[in-house]
Design an enzyme around this catalytic site. Sequence first.
Site, short mmCIF file in Angstrom:
data_model
loop_
_atom_site.label_atom_id
_atom_site.label_comp_id
_atom_site.label_asym_id
_atom_site.label_seq_id
_atom_site.Cartn_x
_atom_site.Cartn_y
_atom_site.Cartn_z
N CYS A 113 -2.25 -2.84 7.65
CA CYS A 113 -2.02 -3.63 6.42
C CYS A 113 -0.75 -4.27 6.60
O CYS A 113 -0.71 -5.58 6.15
CB CYS A 113 -2.06 -2.70 5.09
SG CYS A 113 -3.99 -2.22 4.85
N LYS B 185 -7.04 -4.87 -3.08
CA LYS B 185 -7.95 -5.55 -1.66
C LYS B 185 -8.73 -4.43 -1.45
O LYS B 185 -8.45 -3.18 -1.64
CB LYS B 185 -7.00 -5.97 -0.91
CG LYS B 185 -6.06 -4.91 -0.20
CD LYS B 185 -5.10 -5.41 0.70
CE LYS B 185 -4.16 -4.27 1.16
NZ LYS B 185 -4.88 -2.76 1.99
N ASP C 194 0.86 -1.21 -0.11
CA ASP C 194 0.03 0.17 -0.05
C ASP C 194 0.75 1.27 0.07
O ASP C 194 0.36 2.19 0.71
CB ASP C 194 -0.77 -0.03 1.23
CG ASP C 194 -1.84 -1.28 0.97
OD1 ASP C 194 -1.94 -1.89 0.18
OD2 ASP C 194 -2.87 -1.14 2.14
C1 VGL Z 1 -4.67 0.71 5.77
C2 VGL Z 1 -6.09 1.51 7.14
C3 VGL Z 1 -7.16 1.76 6.21
C4 VGL Z 1 -3.19 0.58 5.41
C5 VGL Z 1 -5.68 0.80 4.64
O1 VGL Z 1 -2.85 0.22 4.29
O2 VGL Z 1 -2.49 0.18 6.70
N1 VGL Z 1 -4.92 1.30 6.80
N2 VGL Z 1 -6.80 1.23 4.76
#
Ligand code: VGL
Length: 238
Positions: free
Chosen positions: A185, A140, A42
């Site tokens: 994540c 995802k 991410d």
């Molecule tokens: C994430 C919060 C919400 C992450 C993704 O990538 O850690 N955190 N969505």
Amino acid sequence: MLDRRQVLASLGTMALTAIASRALWAAAPLKIDDSSALLVIDVQNCFLPGGSLAVKDGDQVVPVINRLAKGFANVVMTQDWHTAGHVSFASSHAGKKPFETIDLSYGKQVLWPDHCVQGTDGASLSKDLSIPQAELVIRKGYHKDVDSYSAFTEADGKTTTGLAAYLKARKLQRLFIAGLATDFCVAWTAMDARKAGFEAYVVEDGCRGIDTQGSLAKAWADMAKAGVKRIQSSDIAV
Ligand code: VGL
Ligand code: ZN
């Protein structure tokens, strides 16, 4: 015959040798082999400075990851990829604010600012990533009513993203994990990797955390319990 002074001196040398070899042993670098893959989690504009769910110093993971990636033939990236009006957004729940929690059918859900909406600039991978050999991008969190921190399994605990099957088919079982955010994540991905039988190394300096309500310390404790190894990028021979 050795006199007392010689004995003491040689004991001293032995002790120093033991210390030195232990230091060498401790510093033995982790080798990247044919079964190794780097998972880049991410690294998207929304999580970088100026983004809607900016992780503090999130941009600092990019040079670390770029350097590390040079040593990996196998790199998989993930992309948080939500629908508009996603269940994890505070804006989808009347009267709720970001970082509050609610109970959903699958458990407790932290509510976030809107982020990583499919097709938006915020959802794009950082343009500063330099990993041309990356072979797969797993998206995802694209089911409107289910979040997915983990790159393996959605938050309902059963819907798979297909990543475990992919890695097994490619005989990749030693996973080095970096990216954003450490306590969500990255941690959920690392723990699910262990559940699915993979080796999991989280590269601490290649990650940054959100740290809401003690989440960062809890994530490291949970990861340790799950057998996730906490390492630094300098521990890896690139
Ligand atoms: C994430 C919060 C919400 C992450 C993704 O990538 O850690 N955190 N969505
Ligand atoms: Zn998300």
